[in-house]
Write a protein that holds these residues in place. Structure first.
Motif, PDB file in Angstrom:
ATOM      1  N   THR A   1       2.897   4.927  -6.921  1.00  0.00           N
ATOM      2  CA  THR A   1       2.366   5.990  -6.061  1.00  0.00           C
ATOM      3  C   THR A   1       3.399   6.466  -5.040  1.00  0.00           C
ATOM      4  O   THR A   1       3.283   7.592  -4.526  1.00  0.00           O
ATOM      5  CB  THR A   1       1.120   5.513  -5.303  1.00  0.00           C
ATOM      6  OG1 THR A   1       1.473   4.456  -4.385  1.00  0.00           O
ATOM      7  CG2 THR A   1       0.056   5.004  -6.271  1.00  0.00           C
TER       8      THR A   1
ATOM      9  N   ALA B   1       4.079  10.337  -4.569  1.00  0.00           N
ATOM     10  CA  ALA B   1       3.737  10.986  -3.300  1.00  0.00           C
ATOM     11  C   ALA B   1       4.952  11.650  -2.680  1.00  0.00           C
ATOM     12  O   ALA B   1       4.849  12.728  -2.078  1.00  0.00           O
ATOM     13  CB  ALA B   1       3.141   9.958  -2.340  1.00  0.00           C
TER      14      ALA B   1
ATOM     15  N   GLN C   1       0.592   5.129   3.631  1.00  0.00           N
ATOM     16  CA  GLN C   1       0.676   4.736   2.226  1.00  0.00           C
ATOM     17  C   GLN C   1       1.584   3.535   2.051  1.00  0.00           C
ATOM     18  O   GLN C   1       1.306   2.648   1.245  1.00  0.00           O
ATOM     19  CB  GLN C   1       1.171   5.910   1.381  1.00  0.00           C
ATOM     20  CG  GLN C   1       1.198   5.592  -0.111  1.00  0.00           C
ATOM     21  CD  GLN C   1       1.531   6.803  -0.952  1.00  0.00           C
ATOM     22  OE1 GLN C   1       1.465   7.933  -0.488  1.00  0.00           O
ATOM     23  NE2 GLN C   1       1.893   6.567  -2.208  1.00  0.00           N
TER      24      GLN C   1
END
Length: 431
Positions: free
Chosen positions: A98, A102, A112
């Motif tokens: 991710t 991102a 995050q």
């Protein structure tokens, strides 16, 4: 929770399954070393994180050690270990993936990174709890020392190579993209574990329903009731506390007070890593020559002695050479002792408690580090950096005393492991 008496014959130290486990651990460790470089770089240089946010990132990465280890150990003893290792690797890979996604979308934030740090911490604990307790399934008890030695040596190389590769990748492709190397490492680890074919002991159903809390409590009572295992874990936790007090300001002391350059600092660390590798390779030979107990105790005793040159050091090349040599000796004996005490605990522990025993060790050892960092922060206000380092060095004498007055001192050969027999369900009880 109990296991059947019919277990598959364990593999030798040259078996394909053990090689797959070793390569799997090395793959995930080398990839994690890349992320260890990439994530802080990403936070500082691209997200412009504050010092408080950097500290929070480090804290969240360590938090699962104290919170998740005991449940992970209980799950490792309750269910098959290979699926847990595979699931942990795949979850870690998904979480890490991710980050570049991102970043590519332009929505990456510090929150995050916090979430990924927690996910990585949890998956590492779950994977390690299963992997460490799975090793006695793959090899016979008398081969555990050699297997742990091989695993330790390979891990030392992988960690060093991963750190160097991480620095190179961050410079070449950027911090976010370099995380993809860790994603691939976890996928490779999962594939290798999936290819292991040595079956685990068949779990026998227990009577009634058992809670995870009850399993954890049972495991803790077992560890407390085993004198040698209990003593070794207590020694590990006190040594970890003393080292953590020193490690809080160790790098600062070398760089700021002793004026060691970043290059020289890296060389010192590299020489220390070479000592660790040598200790892992030679641990079985050392233990066979001087005995398993003396090997463990010497490893603990060298640690406080190795701090004396550090506390007496001043600026200059001669002191830097002395510190590098001392660190190499310290890590040589620390690794030789570490593989020996881990093998001893694995042999002495009943198979059905392997995961929970390892988890108890992880909890008290890793759990001591945040407390030690806080203690170091308080001590430095009154004693200064050198005084705080001195306190950390003195604390490392305590585990040596614990081992010298224990049964470990008299051990020369590895003890005979407990019989791998099933515990009747009536003895475990039903909830």
């Amino acid at each position: 929770m109990t296991t059947s008496t019919q277990t598959a014959k364990a593999a030798t130290v040259t078996s394909p399954d053990l090689r797959r486990l070793v390569v799997s651990e090395c793959a995930s460790l080398s990839g994690s070393a890349v992320s260890t470089v990439a994530l802080p770089t990403l936070a500082v240089l691209e997200l412009h994180a504050s010092t408080t946010q950097i500290a929070a990132l480090a804290f969240l990465g360590q938090l699962p050690n104290a919170v998740v280890a005991l449940p992970a150990g209980a799950l490792s003893d309750r269910y098959a270990k290979r699926p847990q290792m595979i699931a942990a690797d795949l979850t870690a890979a998904a979480g890490l993936a991710t980050i570049p996604a991102a970043a590519f979308a332009g929505v990456l934030g510090i929150g995050q990174l916090y979430a990924v740090a927690v996910v990585l911490g949890i998956t590492k604990i779950v994977h390690d709890a299963a992997a460490i307790s799975y090793l006695p399934v793959l090899v016979e008890p008398h081969l555990l020392q050699r297997a742990n030695s091989r695993l330790g040596a390979a891990s030392s190389v992988a960690d060093s190579a991963g750190s160097n590769a991480g620095a190179a990748l961050v410079g070449a492709v950027g911090a976010a993209r370099s995380v993809l190397a860790d994603v691939l490492s976890y996928l490779l680890s999962a594939l290798l574990v999936w290819r292991i074919r040595t079956p685990e002991p068949v779990a026998m159903p227990t009577e009634g329903r058992r809670t995870l809390a009850r399993d954890i409590g049972e495991g803790l009572r077992y560890v407390v009731g085993q004198p040698t295992i209990r003593t070794v874990i207590a020694a590990l936790s006190t040594l970890s506390f003393g080292l953590a007090v020193m490690n809080t300001y160790w790098a600062y002391y070398l760089l700021a007070d002793l004026h060691v350059s970043p290059t020289a600092f890296g060389v010192i660390m590299g020489v220390g890593g070479a000592g660790s590798l040598a200790g892992a390779l030679l641990a079985p030979r050392i233990a066979s020559r001087i005995g398993i107990g003396p090997t463990i105790i010497i490893g603990f005793a060298v640690s406080p002695l190795a701090q004396i040159p550090l506390l007496l050091a001043g600026p200059g090349l001669r002191w830097q050479i002395a510190l590098a040599g001392t660190l190499a000796v310290q890590l040589f004996w620390a690794t030789a002792s570490g593989t020996s005490q881990r093998s001893l605990r694995q042999i002495l522990c009943e198979p059905r408690f392997q995961g929970r025993m390892q988890a108890a060790s992880t909890t008290v050892t890793a759990g001591a580090r945040p407390l030690a960092a806080a203690a170091a922060g308080a001590l430095v206000l009154f004693l200064g950096v050198r005084g705080t380092l001195t306190v950390g060095a003195v604390l490392q004498v305590v585990p040596v005393i614990l081992l010298l007055v224990s049964l470990v001192r008299a051990l020369r050969d590895m003890p005979v492991p407990p019989a791998r027999t099933a515990v009747p369900p009536a003895r475990e009880g039903a909830s």
